[in-house]
Design an enzyme around this catalytic site. Structure first.
Site, PDB file in Angstrom:
ATOM      1  CE  LYS A  67    -108.863  32.217  22.871  1.00  0.00           C
ATOM      2  NZ  LYS A  67    -108.293  33.308  22.067  1.00  0.00           N
ATOM      3  CG  ASN A  68    -105.052  33.432  23.904  1.00  0.00           C
ATOM      4  OD1 ASN A  68    -105.738  33.131  22.920  1.00  0.00           O
ATOM      5  ND2 ASN A  68    -105.416  34.360  24.760  1.00  0.00           N
ATOM      6  NE  ARG A 113    -106.744  42.400  19.213  1.00  0.00           N
ATOM      7  CZ  ARG A 113    -107.101  41.146  19.507  1.00  0.00           C
ATOM      8  NH1 ARG A 113    -108.365  40.795  19.410  1.00  0.00           N
ATOM      9  NH2 ARG A 113    -106.210  40.262  19.886  1.00  0.00           N
ATOM     10  NE  ARG A 146    -112.993  33.502  17.933  1.00  0.00           N
ATOM     11  CZ  ARG A 146    -112.479  34.592  17.368  1.00  0.00           C
ATOM     12  NH1 ARG A 146    -113.238  35.647  17.150  1.00  0.00           N
ATOM     13  NH2 ARG A 146    -111.196  34.630  17.053  1.00  0.00           N
ATOM     14  CG  ASP A 156    -107.479  37.852  27.429  1.00  0.00           C
ATOM     15  OD1 ASP A 156    -106.625  37.102  26.943  1.00  0.00           O
ATOM     16  OD2 ASP A 156    -107.819  38.933  26.898  1.00  0.00           O
ATOM     17  CB  CYS A 212    -110.932  43.373  16.688  1.00  0.00           C
ATOM     18  SG  CYS A 212    -111.188  42.409  18.196  1.00  0.00           S
TER      19      CYS A 212
END
Ligand code: EPZ
Length: 421
Positions: free
Chosen positions: A22-23, A123, A400, A308, A118
């Protein structure tokens, strides 16, 4: 809103395929804005965040088609019609700010909404702004939008980042590809997603060296051409599913798994009593003894332990023998999963950026609530090892970043189902 019901069901055995990252995909897609020619991504993950990035690029006038069941993204930015990334899209996904650098480099101006709050931290974007200003951009904040322009075009520069931010590195590297002259970025982020971005940019004709190290050098070129690029494996999805046999017992092979993407994480698994072996298809994971051992973890930029995977690791350590200390050094508010795990019988004390976890024999199923992407999957992992049923609500967070989570876990013997809301 959908929920996921998990029932503790003993050891897991079998294979789980790991998708594209994803990233990585979220920074590769904006790279299409740098060229008039088509950019095609293969091994793309099928996630709601990818759909959001698609909508954003289409709102700028780019063409984005999802082919082969969404695993291939064919993109073209030949005729961009807008240079404004709207708040309505950006507020849904912070990674939208990765269109700032490419648009500025290609069009000489860009207007990008600030993402807003967030769950896991403030952030801000100050490091992105500093990096692009070093390339000669003029940036001001007006009505919640960053208005950026580079009337004479961007110019190469030497810039040292105050913190190795992933997003700021990605924005600066993309922008510098079309800047006049040479850019040297110091204290750059070293994440595998950045290495993957640079590989793609190089395939588009960019001249870059040093990716994966703290110093990246970019020689600006006049234009970039089209390319096809395969998205790198998702190391966070990989780490997450490696924890399933770790927390439940059994043996699972992660197809497409690579050790070089998750070094520091594997060291901690080893210390906790988890075996990780390379196979010709990926990585095989199994638990050495009956119960995992407590370990201390500190999150850091790559190649350190990834933030993460912190929530997922906490789920494992809730059932460890002994007391573990987890320090979250990247985000200031990333222990939202702790009170939910406590509802399942875990013993966790949080003080600021430090969580102390005293292991228990077994967790107990309970209704719990997802608060962010990685917190949601840590609750699912905990539910796999708990006694009885765990109902995880608000799983839109999960969509997501994890494709087919129910099918993937069911395939290795988990008792799990999605409950339509
Ligand atoms: C990327 O976010 C990832 N997202 C995050 O993954 C990941 O947690 C993070 O890197 C760290 O590894 C994507 O790639 C889309 P940063 P990013 O800029 O780029 C501060 C997930 O679960 N900072 O390296 O936003 C910031 O507040 C997500 O998939 C500034 O202060 O991360 C944070 O505390 C969550 N000013 C720290 O740096 C800035 O201008 C790291 O942020 C930028 C960042």
């Amino acid at each position: 809103m959908d929920s996921i019901l998990v029932t503790g069901n003993g050891p897991l055995n079998g294979q789980i395929p790991i998708a594209g990252a994803k990233n990585a995909c979220l920074t590769l897609m904006p790279a299409t804005l740098l060229s008039e020619e088509p950019l095609t991504l293969t091994n793309a993950p099928r996630l709601s965040d990818i759909k959001t990035m698609t909508l954003l690029l289409q709102s700028l006038g780019a063409e984005v088609s999802a082919l082969q069941d969404g695993k291939v993204l064919a993109m073209s930015s030949h005729d961009l019609t807008s240079h404004t990334a709207d708040y309505d899209i950006v507020r849904k996904m912070r990674a939208s700010n990765l269109v700032l650098g490419p648009m500025l480099a290609r069009l000489g101006h860009a207007v990008v909404s600030l993402p807003g709050g967030c769950a896991i931290g403030a952030r801000p974007m100050d490091l992105h702004i500093e990096a692009l200003e070093a390339l000669g951009a003029e940036i001001e904040l007006r009505d919640g939008y960053l208005h950026a322009k580079a009337p004479g075009g961007l110019k190469g520069a030497v810039h040292e980042m105050r913190f190795a931010s992933v997003g700021a590195t990605e924005n600066m590297v993309m922008a510098a590809t079309l800047a006049k002259g040479t850019t040297v970025l110091k204290n750059a982020a070293r994440e595998p997603e950045i290495v993957d971005l640079v590989r793609c940019l190089r395939a588009m004709g960019a001249q870059i060296a040093g990716e994966g190290t703290p110093t990246i050098e970019i020689q600006g070129v006049d234009r970039l051409h089209g390319a096809t690029h395969q998205v790198v494996t998702d190391r966070i999805e990989l780490g997450t599913y490696m924890l399933a046999p770790a927390i439940c017992g059994g043996e699972v092979e992660l197809l497409g798994g690579r050790l070089d993407l998750i070094g520091a994480f594997v060291e901690k698994l080893d210390a906790a009593g988890i075996d990780v072996a390379e196979t010709d298809k990926g990585l095989k994971v199994s638990r050495r003894n009956g119960r995992v051992s407590a370990v201390d973890v500190t999150t850091e930029p790559f190649p350190g332990f990834p933030t993460d995977l912190q929530a997922q690791m906490m789920a494992l350590l809730c059932t460890a023998e002994g007391t573990s200390v987890l320090e979250e050094k990247i985000f200031e508010n990333r222990f939202m999963h702790a009170p939910e795990l406590t509802r399942m019988g875990a013993r966790i004390e949080v003080h600021g950026g430090t969580a102390t976890v005293r292991g228990v024999e077994r967790l107990k199923g309970a209704p719990v609530m997802a608060t962010d992407l990685r917190a949601s999957v840590s609750l699912i992992l905990a539910g796999l090892a708990a006694e009885g049923e765990t109902l995880v609500s608000r799983v839109y967070h999960l969509d997501r970043g994890y494709e087919h989570v129910v099918q993937k876990l069911e395939a290795v013997g988990a008792k799990i189902e999605r409950i339509k809301g």
